[in-house]
Design an enzyme around this catalytic site. Structure first.
Site, PDB file in Angstrom:
ATOM      1  N   ASP A   1       0.859  -1.187   0.000  1.00  0.00           N
ATOM      2  CA  ASP A   1       0.000   0.000   0.000  1.00  0.00           C
ATOM      3  C   ASP A   1       0.895   1.235   0.000  1.00  0.00           C
ATOM      4  O   ASP A   1       2.118   1.121  -0.079  1.00  0.00           O
ATOM      5  CB  ASP A   1      -0.967  -0.044   1.180  1.00  0.00           C
ATOM      6  CG  ASP A   1      -0.236  -0.058   2.514  1.00  0.00           C
ATOM      7  OD1 ASP A   1       1.006   0.063   2.523  1.00  0.00           O
ATOM      8  OD2 ASP A   1      -0.907  -0.208   3.544  1.00  0.00           O
TER       9      ASP A   1
ATOM     10  N   GLY B   1     -11.155   3.943   0.719  1.00  0.00           N
ATOM     11  CA  GLY B   1     -12.134   4.719   1.472  1.00  0.00           C
ATOM     12  C   GLY B   1     -13.434   3.987   1.738  1.00  0.00           C
ATOM     13  O   GLY B   1     -14.427   4.611   2.113  1.00  0.00           O
TER      14      GLY B   1
ATOM     15  N   HIS C   1      -6.210 -21.402   9.386  1.00  0.00           N
ATOM     16  CA  HIS C   1      -7.555 -21.775   8.943  1.00  0.00           C
ATOM     17  C   HIS C   1      -8.312 -20.584   8.359  1.00  0.00           C
ATOM     18  O   HIS C   1      -8.947 -20.696   7.298  1.00  0.00           O
ATOM     19  CB  HIS C   1      -8.354 -22.388  10.089  1.00  0.00           C
ATOM     20  CG  HIS C   1      -9.783 -22.578   9.731  1.00  0.00           C
ATOM     21  ND1 HIS C   1     -10.238 -23.657   8.994  1.00  0.00           N
ATOM     22  CD2 HIS C   1     -10.879 -21.795   9.927  1.00  0.00           C
ATOM     23  CE1 HIS C   1     -11.527 -23.538   8.779  1.00  0.00           C
ATOM     24  NE2 HIS C   1     -11.949 -22.414   9.332  1.00  0.00           N
TER      25      HIS C   1
ATOM     26  N   CYS D   1      -7.846 -28.336   9.679  1.00  0.00           N
ATOM     27  CA  CYS D   1      -9.075 -29.119   9.874  1.00  0.00           C
ATOM     28  C   CYS D   1      -8.831 -30.609   9.667  1.00  0.00           C
ATOM     29  O   CYS D   1      -9.552 -31.440  10.220  1.00  0.00           O
ATOM     30  CB  CYS D   1     -10.173 -28.594   8.955  1.00  0.00           C
ATOM     31  SG  CYS D   1     -10.787 -26.988   9.534  1.00  0.00           S
TER      32      CYS D   1
ATOM     33  N   ASP E   1      -2.522   8.424  -1.363  1.00  0.00           N
ATOM     34  CA  ASP E   1      -3.846   9.037  -1.439  1.00  0.00           C
ATOM     35  C   ASP E   1      -4.262   9.555  -0.074  1.00  0.00           C
ATOM     36  O   ASP E   1      -3.642   9.231   0.935  1.00  0.00           O
ATOM     37  CB  ASP E   1      -4.890   8.014  -1.908  1.00  0.00           C
ATOM     38  CG  ASP E   1      -5.051   6.868  -0.917  1.00  0.00           C
ATOM     39  OD1 ASP E   1      -4.047   6.525  -0.241  1.00  0.00           O
ATOM     40  OD2 ASP E   1      -6.155   6.318  -0.811  1.00  0.00           O
TER      41      ASP E   1
ATOM     42  N   CYS F   1      -8.595 -27.966   4.903  1.00  0.00           N
ATOM     43  CA  CYS F   1      -7.281 -27.364   5.146  1.00  0.00           C
ATOM     44  C   CYS F   1      -6.467 -28.232   6.101  1.00  0.00           C
ATOM     45  O   CYS F   1      -6.982 -29.117   6.771  1.00  0.00           O
ATOM     46  CB  CYS F   1      -7.409 -25.929   5.656  1.00  0.00           C
ATOM     47  SG  CYS F   1      -7.625 -25.742   7.441  1.00  0.00           S
TER      48      CYS F   1
ATOM     49  N   ASP G   1      -7.935  -7.380   0.326  1.00  0.00           N
ATOM     50  CA  ASP G   1      -7.027  -7.669   1.451  1.00  0.00           C
ATOM     51  C   ASP G   1      -7.713  -7.225   2.718  1.00  0.00           C
ATOM     52  O   ASP G   1      -8.565  -6.326   2.697  1.00  0.00           O
ATOM     53  CB  ASP G   1      -5.721  -6.884   1.339  1.00  0.00           C
ATOM     54  CG  ASP G   1      -5.897  -5.471   1.856  1.00  0.00           C
ATOM     55  OD1 ASP G   1      -6.554  -4.662   1.162  1.00  0.00           O
ATOM     56  OD2 ASP G   1      -5.436  -5.165   2.973  1.00  0.00           O
TER      57      ASP G   1
ATOM     58  N   CYS H   1     -14.253 -28.244   5.691  1.00  0.00           N
ATOM     59  CA  CYS H   1     -12.982 -27.640   5.271  1.00  0.00           C
ATOM     60  C   CYS H   1     -11.927 -28.725   5.093  1.00  0.00           C
ATOM     61  O   CYS H   1     -11.854 -29.667   5.884  1.00  0.00           O
ATOM     62  CB  CYS H   1     -12.534 -26.625   6.315  1.00  0.00           C
ATOM     63  SG  CYS H   1     -10.945 -25.862   5.947  1.00  0.00           S
TER      64      CYS H   1
END
Lengths: 380, 380
Positions: A95, A219, A338, A312, A149, A309, A269, A307
């Site tokens: 950013d 914003g 997770h 899990c 900005d 993952c 994000d 899930c």
């Protein structure tokens, strides 16, 4: 010259126009829509790069302001850039520092040349400008950089927003001029305009005319109601070039991600998944699971039965609850993993729905399962 | 019946008699000498099981007292035992709680039946006995269990030590009687005797006559000078059966590990590598590296140039320093990983030296490189 970062459209969802695509960068390509884990201080909290790759994180975000203060952008330049410094060889987005100047510093003085403000660490005087934000990001060597900005507070008056937007445009032009590494890094412009639909449209057109390689929408998710965010997006994305990536900044709740994609967003994000993980709160296909709750004490099932993952597959709610209650950092590592996986996988599922022209049906089903249709609106 | 845990001698070092072996357990075998990472609360702090496997940790230790209090041994029994609960399918050793009773509780009342004391968490009244220690460890399902013992403070008078040893022997006999799972778990006896060589010898003989499947040496590394520990070991190990494993409890500094192996020890554990890691202190082939030091600010080399661990291959001192200073938990994950790897690798190197009959030369070289021969004796 071809920009360092390009967007390839693969498919649009018939009913909504939502996009499935691929973004190409000097550090590789990633499918969109994509959720980007946030690695503020050159680390996604508790996660190793291998963890992030295992969960298919195609790109991560890092914060210019924070790295400027600690350990310093010149140190990272000397280290060979941020990728090498943090051992992440895939794309990085940074950013501009603009948001942190406004969210972390109470004392700030906005001038045409830039912003004078105070360090959130030691109160020392700092100055950030469009040129300085570029200088720092070029030192970091991120693939995608942001224009400096102003992120106005919410609510902000229409008069203030008009002035602020105009300044953000002038700063965007200065950033473009300052940028010297177009072959290795691409600079995105940031569309502001608050919740004023006509201003969003106007600013999107202004920035589009500057021909950035990509566009961010800033914003939003700053306290406004969710329908206002969606309306602001609807007023913005139609006026951004279809052949460039679009990034909605700071948005991370599952509903907002899906609704953002429906309105033409490619990238997101947010610190939400890792921040709530540190408190033991997890996102599952059945809504929030607050793991410290007594009901999970002897629950030997996974965090999310739907899930697949690593967490899990290998750990129980009872174990994770034990770790989090005992303040063992491995517990936070598991909840962070997770939650990040959950949002990345959600975007994979959304992409698949786009490919099969069934995004609205997917949204309906997800909202129902997650509990967004229940009377409790606080279920992020 | 053959014990669940057995020792296989592979080779002894000609000059010292140090042993290279293999310990076989129901959850697999591991080479000795071995350093065991400590996972007090069913987690080796900051480490995932995959991390521990990657660094060749053949066995980990967990603490009976801590797991009894949180989350409770019955909960772990319901979860299917400690291996399943914490997702670790390799050997686990549990201590008896004896050491924690004496190190964590200020108020304690030692009776023949056991010890009345207070929880270090909430001050509630607790009672631990030889039978209770076995009950808890059987619920946990560790491969190697410890007899409940008294770990006397240092210094302790000869008179006190004689009484305490005798009680520890009676407690060891009671533990043997209480033990019901000999096919799945092996119980080790703990030799005490402080720094009194004749008492060490006497207690070793007493416990050897009870025919435990393995022996631990307790009550050392509690404040005594290093040469006293070595002398106590020399008075003990010759009187332990050669066909059983020998474990020196709570020892983790590199010099003490090497000197322990030279005196016939097979297994070690200590929180030292993970505890100092949390403060950013690391063990390297060139001695201690305190990563917060300013000199490492722009040091883009690895923690230890002679180390081939995952951390040293991928991360710089400058990066780790940045993380530790910014209190990012990934920094502690990296220092913890490196330190644990360092001690496990040290034991691998010691084993290799035993196989090649050059352990004393190895010791000399290591001590010189690590800085033990320098005037600073505080270099753990």
């Amino acid at each position: 010259m071809k920009p360092a970062v390009t967007y390839e459209l693969i498919k649009t969802d018939k009913a909504t126009g939502a996009r499935a695509g691929i973004i190409h960068t000097p550090h590789g390509s990633f499918p969109t829509p994509m959720f980007m884990p946030v690695g503020t201080l050159a680390t996604v909290k508790t996660m190793a790069p291998e963890d992030l790759k295992e969960m298919n994180a195609g790109i991560i975000l890092s914060n210019t302001y924070h790295l400027w203060l600690r350990p310093g952008h010149e140190l990272i330049r000397e280290a060979g850039g941020l990728h090498k410094f943090m051992n992440w060889d895939q794309p990085i987005l940074t950013d501009s520092g603009g948001f942190q100047v406004f969210s972390l510093s109470k004392i700030r003085d906005i001038k045409e040349e830039g912003v004078h403000f105070r360090s959130h660490l030691d109160g020392s005087k700092l100055f950030l400008s469009p040129e300085k934000a570029i200088e720092i990001q070029e030192a970091l060597g991120s693939d995608i950089m942001m224009s400096f900005d102003e992120c106005p507070p919410y609510p902000a008056s229409r008069e203030y927003m008009i002035q602020s937007m105009a300044r953000t445009t002038r700063w965007a032009e200065r950033g473009l001029k300052a940028h010297t590494t177009m072959d290795k890094q691409s600079l995105f412009g940031i569309v502001q305009g608050g919740v004023y639909a006509d201003l969003r449209q106007q600013h999107a057109k202004e920035l589009a005319s500057l021909d950035f390689p990509g566009y961010s929408i800033g914003g939003l998710s700053v306290g406004e109601e969710k329908h206002l965010m969606n309306e602001a997006l609807e007023a913005t994305t139609p006026f951004l070039p279809a052949d460039k990536p679009r990034y909605l900044m700071g948005v991370g709740s599952p509903d907002a991600l899906i609704d953002g994609v429906i309105r033409g967003i490619d990238m997101f994000d947010c610190v939400l998944p890792t921040r709530i993980a540190r408190n033991g709160t997890t996102m599952t296909s059945q809504g929030r699971v607050v793991i410290k709750n007594k009901i999970y004490e002897k629950d030997f099932g996974p965090l999310d039965p739907n899930c697949d993952c690593h967490v899990c597959k290998n750990y129980s709610r009872a174990y994770i609850r034990h770790l989090v209650k005992a303040k063992e950092s491995f517990g936070i590592r598991l909840t962070s993993y997770h939650n990040l996986h959950f949002l990345i996988k959600l975007m994979e599922n959304v992409r698949e729905a786009i490919m099969e022209d069934r995004l609205l049906a997917f949204r309906e089903e997800f909202f129902e399962q997650y509990g967004y249709n229940k009377p409790n609106p606080r279920n992020f």
